[in-house]
Design a protein around this motif. Structure first.
Motif, PDB file in Angstrom:
ATOM      1  N   LYS A   2     -50.878 -75.544 -59.799  1.00  0.00           N
ATOM      2  CA  LYS A   2     -51.990 -76.303 -59.234  1.00  0.00           C
ATOM      3  C   LYS A   2     -52.091 -75.954 -57.756  1.00  0.00           C
ATOM      4  CE  LYS A   2     -51.265 -80.106 -62.488  1.00  0.00           C
ATOM      5  NZ  LYS A   2     -50.905 -81.533 -62.650  1.00  0.00           N
ATOM      6  N   PRO A   3     -52.827 -74.866 -57.433  1.00  0.00           N
ATOM      7  CA  PRO A   3     -52.900 -74.424 -56.030  1.00  0.00           C
ATOM      8  C   PRO A   3     -53.538 -75.473 -55.146  1.00  0.00           C
ATOM      9  CG  PRO A   3     -54.508 -73.263 -57.382  1.00  0.00           C
ATOM     10  CD  PRO A   3     -53.627 -74.020 -58.324  1.00  0.00           C
ATOM     11  N   MET A   4     -53.061 -75.534 -53.896  1.00  0.00           N
ATOM     12  CA  MET A   4     -53.517 -76.582 -52.980  1.00  0.00           C
ATOM     13  C   MET A   4     -54.767 -76.218 -52.195  1.00  0.00           C
ATOM     14  SD  MET A   4     -50.111 -78.367 -51.468  1.00  0.00           S
ATOM     15  CE  MET A   4     -51.160 -79.485 -50.524  1.00  0.00           C
ATOM     16  N   ALA A   5     -55.432 -75.129 -52.550  1.00  0.00           N
ATOM     17  CA  ALA A   5     -56.744 -74.822 -51.975  1.00  0.00           C
ATOM     18  C   ALA A   5     -57.686 -74.598 -53.146  1.00  0.00           C
ATOM     19  CB  ALA A   5     -56.681 -73.585 -51.089  1.00  0.00           C
ATOM     20  N   SER A   6     -58.851 -75.182 -53.076  1.00  0.00           N
ATOM     21  CA  SER A   6     -59.737 -75.138 -54.235  1.00  0.00           C
ATOM     22  C   SER A   6     -60.600 -73.881 -54.241  1.00  0.00           C
ATOM     23  CB  SER A   6     -60.639 -76.380 -54.238  1.00  0.00           C
ATOM     24  OG  SER A   6     -61.549 -76.327 -53.166  1.00  0.00           O
ATOM     25  N   ASP A   7     -61.447 -73.777 -55.251  1.00  0.00           N
ATOM     26  CA  ASP A   7     -62.257 -72.576 -55.438  1.00  0.00           C
ATOM     27  C   ASP A   7     -63.254 -72.354 -54.313  1.00  0.00           C
ATOM     28  OD1 ASP A   7     -60.909 -72.161 -57.712  1.00  0.00           O
ATOM     29  OD2 ASP A   7     -62.531 -72.704 -59.086  1.00  0.00           O
ATOM     30  N   GLU A   8     -63.567 -73.393 -53.528  1.00  0.00           N
ATOM     31  CA  GLU A   8     -64.516 -73.198 -52.434  1.00  0.00           C
ATOM     32  C   GLU A   8     -64.063 -72.086 -51.490  1.00  0.00           C
ATOM     33  OE1 GLU A   8     -63.717 -76.140 -53.542  1.00  0.00           O
ATOM     34  OE2 GLU A   8     -65.523 -77.359 -53.742  1.00  0.00           O
ATOM     35  N   SER A  31     -64.209 -77.004 -45.733  1.00  0.00           N
ATOM     36  CA  SER A  31     -63.523 -78.257 -45.393  1.00  0.00           C
ATOM     37  C   SER A  31     -63.140 -79.034 -46.645  1.00  0.00           C
ATOM     38  CB  SER A  31     -64.427 -79.135 -44.516  1.00  0.00           C
ATOM     39  OG  SER A  31     -64.709 -78.505 -43.288  1.00  0.00           O
ATOM     40  N   LYS A  32     -64.029 -79.050 -47.638  1.00  0.00           N
ATOM     41  CA  LYS A  32     -63.757 -79.766 -48.888  1.00  0.00           C
ATOM     42  C   LYS A  32     -62.504 -79.233 -49.563  1.00  0.00           C
ATOM     43  CE  LYS A  32     -67.238 -79.905 -51.659  1.00  0.00           C
ATOM     44  NZ  LYS A  32     -68.502 -79.448 -52.292  1.00  0.00           N
ATOM     45  N   SER A  33     -62.248 -77.939 -49.422  1.00  0.00           N
ATOM     46  CA  SER A  33     -61.102 -77.342 -50.109  1.00  0.00           C
ATOM     47  C   SER A  33     -59.781 -77.878 -49.573  1.00  0.00           C
ATOM     48  CB  SER A  33     -61.134 -75.820 -49.970  1.00  0.00           C
ATOM     49  OG  SER A  33     -60.818 -75.430 -48.648  1.00  0.00           O
ATOM     50  N   LEU A  34     -59.808 -78.460 -48.365  1.00  0.00           N
ATOM     51  CA  LEU A  34     -58.579 -78.965 -47.760  1.00  0.00           C
ATOM     52  C   LEU A  34     -58.482 -80.491 -47.817  1.00  0.00           C
ATOM     53  CD1 LEU A  34     -58.156 -76.664 -44.629  1.00  0.00           C
ATOM     54  CD2 LEU A  34     -57.529 -76.289 -47.000  1.00  0.00           C
ATOM     55  N   LEU A  35     -59.382 -81.117 -48.545  1.00  0.00           N
ATOM     56  CA  LEU A  35     -59.344 -82.580 -48.643  1.00  0.00           C
ATOM     57  C   LEU A  35     -58.041 -83.056 -49.265  1.00  0.00           C
ATOM     58  CD1 LEU A  35     -60.699 -85.319 -48.323  1.00  0.00           C
ATOM     59  CD2 LEU A  35     -61.803 -84.961 -50.550  1.00  0.00           C
ATOM     60  N   ILE A  36     -57.599 -82.384 -50.339  1.00  0.00           N
ATOM     61  CA  ILE A  36     -56.362 -82.790 -51.000  1.00  0.00           C
ATOM     62  C   ILE A  36     -55.179 -82.671 -50.046  1.00  0.00           C
ATOM     63  CG2 ILE A  36     -55.977 -80.468 -51.928  1.00  0.00           C
ATOM     64  CD1 ILE A  36     -55.070 -83.772 -53.640  1.00  0.00           C
ATOM     65  N   THR A  37     -55.222 -81.649 -49.205  1.00  0.00           N
ATOM     66  CA  THR A  37     -54.151 -81.478 -48.221  1.00  0.00           C
ATOM     67  C   THR A  37     -54.131 -82.638 -47.239  1.00  0.00           C
ATOM     68  OG1 THR A  37     -54.319 -79.079 -48.391  1.00  0.00           O
ATOM     69  CG2 THR A  37     -53.239 -79.954 -46.432  1.00  0.00           C
TER      70      THR A  37
END
Length: 563
Positions: A270-276, A371-377
């Motif tokens: 489950k990679p911590m950066a998304s497809d964005e 920015s959305k890709s780092l929300l989980i972070t």
């Protein structure tokens, strides 16, 4: 897997019930003393993260159980205080809020750079210089050393920049995250000019003044560098592994998978950066220019460098503008990093529009997607900070220090202090917090040996160094450390996979560091001897225990196994 999840839920429920019964009542105004219970919050978070691979849930439950303890075992009040006293207060902290803005802004900048084709262009440019797995890893290592002034900036620049190249060469994301992590805190903690230096010097100054010792504190800081064995060996180990193309432990399996199958991530990762960010598609007909990545990144570095000087000079009295070291030391790095990331984002957007690659709307949309890709972070960072606050409140570090810091022979002091710092930092996920706790306890002990004539003259420096570098061990590989989390995110790696593959290497460097402190503590030899012996041992360990990850060797091994 289903049975494991059911068992985990049952154990968690039982644990909370047990805590509710065992937590002592604390009269108002008194500091709670939890003893062994104080290790439950970080222990629960770390154990659950490994068992379930659900980092968010694990961190939250770690904060929750600590809050229950602080509220007399009352689960209802503990839940409410988890949200308001810890989670909300973590976000409200000005430093933490600035780091969140910085992280989102960096993601936005990377999003724009990626949409312009800058990331792909720089990867292709680097590929001309780094055409092999060996050279790509060494280049990544060098970039990590070059971006020395801040560990957050280090991870968020090096990871996304090198990821396209390492993916192309079939280097696992676990290996990229390891290299990024190993050149963040270990480098920044020793850099002569960095965002860490003011904090470290401040702690040293307070400790020396409390002991009545007059000294040039910056000189003391410099003198600790040769004794920071863990940081030095961690950096050296990365180079040796990259140069010899050998790995061991879980990292070998990750590299074998990537090299033979092309899968840079495990199937269940489950990679911590998304497809964005990781799968951003480019417009057709875009001319790839490395400058579209280099200019914004250089802007980030230059603005951060100048900003640290300006901020430290402007908001501190009695500092000369040309005293760069002191200015850096007194700067508020969190504010400066926001300046740098926003300016770099603006530069990236202007470049995209001016070259007619993106319209204003498309550029802003790309920034938001990044920015959305780092929300989980950001969510994980908030929970990690909350857990750090909880462990401080329940006295985890104080308990661990007291358990193992009773009467010791002077020669063993640096070794024991190093181990204490490693354990506390790993359990709490913060190197700065560990330094603040252990330095005031360790240095008076070292000084007492010197005054009694039973300690070597370098005992104070060796003990101080053991704290500073032992603290980085936890920051380097603890699953609840913000730097470890950001390294996973910057490399788009599965966080737990990153931790699992990195820990054997961290433990190797820590083991050699212990030998280094034996040489200087017990045998009272120069730290140069420790460094030479340690370097030789690292080469030997990788040579004899490591397995080749060269593709031809892996194919040969696979064919032999098939036969």
């Amino acid at each position: 897997m289903k049975n494991k999840n059911i068992l985990s839920v049952v154990l968690i429920v039982l644990l909370f019930v047990l805590v509710a019964f065992l937590t002592p009542d604390v009269p108002d105004g008194e500091t709670p003393q939890f003893g062994w219970l104080s290790i439950l919050p970080p222990l629960l978070a770390i154990a659950l993260a490994f068992i379930t691979k659900q980092v968010l849930l694990s961190l939250f439950l770690g904060v929750f159980i600590g809050s229950v303890m602080l509220n007399g075992g009352n689960i209802f009040y503990g839940f409410l205080r988890t949200l308001d006293n810890f989670v909300i207060n973590s976000v409200a902290d000005s430093w933490n809020a600035a780091i969140l803005v910085f992280t989102l802004s960096i993601g936005g900048m990377i999003g724009v750079i990626g949409k312009m084709g800058g990331t792909k262009a720089i990867a292709e440019a680097l590929a001309k210089k780094a055409k092999t797995v060996r050279s790509a890893q060494i280049v990544t290592w060098l970039m990590g050393i070059i971006v020395f002034f801040d560990d957050y900036a280090n991870t968020l620049i090096v990871g996304p920049t090198m990821r396209p190249l390492t993916d192309k060469l079939k280097i696992s994301r676990e290996k990229l995250a390891y290299i990024v992590d190993s050149t963040a805190a270990p480098v920044t903690g020793m850099a002569l000019i960095s965002t860490w230096i003011g904090y470290e010097i401040g702690l040293i100054k307070d400790a020396y003044e409390s002991l009545g010792i007059k000294a040039n504190i910056y000189e003391v800081f410099v003198n600790t560098i040769p004794y920071r064995f863990y940081s030095i060996f961690a950096l050296l180990l990365v180079f040796i592994i990259a140069f010899k193309l050998k790995d061991f432990g879980p990292m070998y399996k990750a590299e074998k998978r990537a090299r033979l199958t092309g899968k840079v991530l495990a199937d269940d990762a489950k990679p911590m950066a998304s497809d964005e960010i990781t799968k951003m598609e480019l417009k057709e007909g875009i001319k790839l220019r490395a400058s579209n990545a280099i200019v914004p990144i250089l802007t980030l570095i230059i603005v951060a460098f100048i900003g640290l000087w300006y901020n430290g000079y402007t908001y501190s009295e009695g500092i000369n503008w040309y005293d760069i070291r002191t200015c850096f030391g007194n700067a508020d790095a969190s504010v400066v990093l926001v300046w740098a990331s926003i300016v770099a984002s603006i530069v990236a957007i202007v470049m995209a529009i001016s070259q007619k690659i993106l319209s204003l709307g498309e550029a802003l949309e790309s920034w938001v997607d990044g920015s959305k890709s780092l929300l989980i972070t950001c969510i994980i960072l908030v929970l990690a900070w909350s857990l750090g606050s909880v462990t401080s409140s329940v006295g985890t570090a104080d308990f661990l220090v007291k358990v193992v810091s009773d009467k010791l022979p002077s020669g063993l002091l640096p070794i024991i202090v190093f181990l204490i710092s490693c354990v506390v930092a790993f359990a709490t996920g913060t190197s700065w917090g560990t330094m603040a706790i252990v330095i005031p306890l360790a240095l008076p002990l070292a000084n007492s040996y010197i005054l009694a004539g039973t300690g070597a003259s370098n005992l104070l420096i060796a003990t101080l160094s053991a704290v500073l570098t032992g603290s980085i061990f936890g920051d380097h590989c603890s699953p609840i450390s913000d730097t470890t989390i950001m390294s996973s995110m910057a490399s788009a790696s599965d966080h737990i996979d990153h931790v699992k593959t990195q820990i054997p290497y961290s433990l190797t460097a820590a083991g050699i560091a212990i030998l280094g402190y034996i040489i200087v503590g017990i045998f009272k030899l120069s730290p140069i001897v420790s460094l030479i012996v340690g370097a030789a041992l690292l080469v030997g360990i990788v040579h004899f225990f490591g397995k080749s990850t060269a593709e031809e060797d892996l194919l040969l091994e696979a064919n032999e196994s098939a036969e």
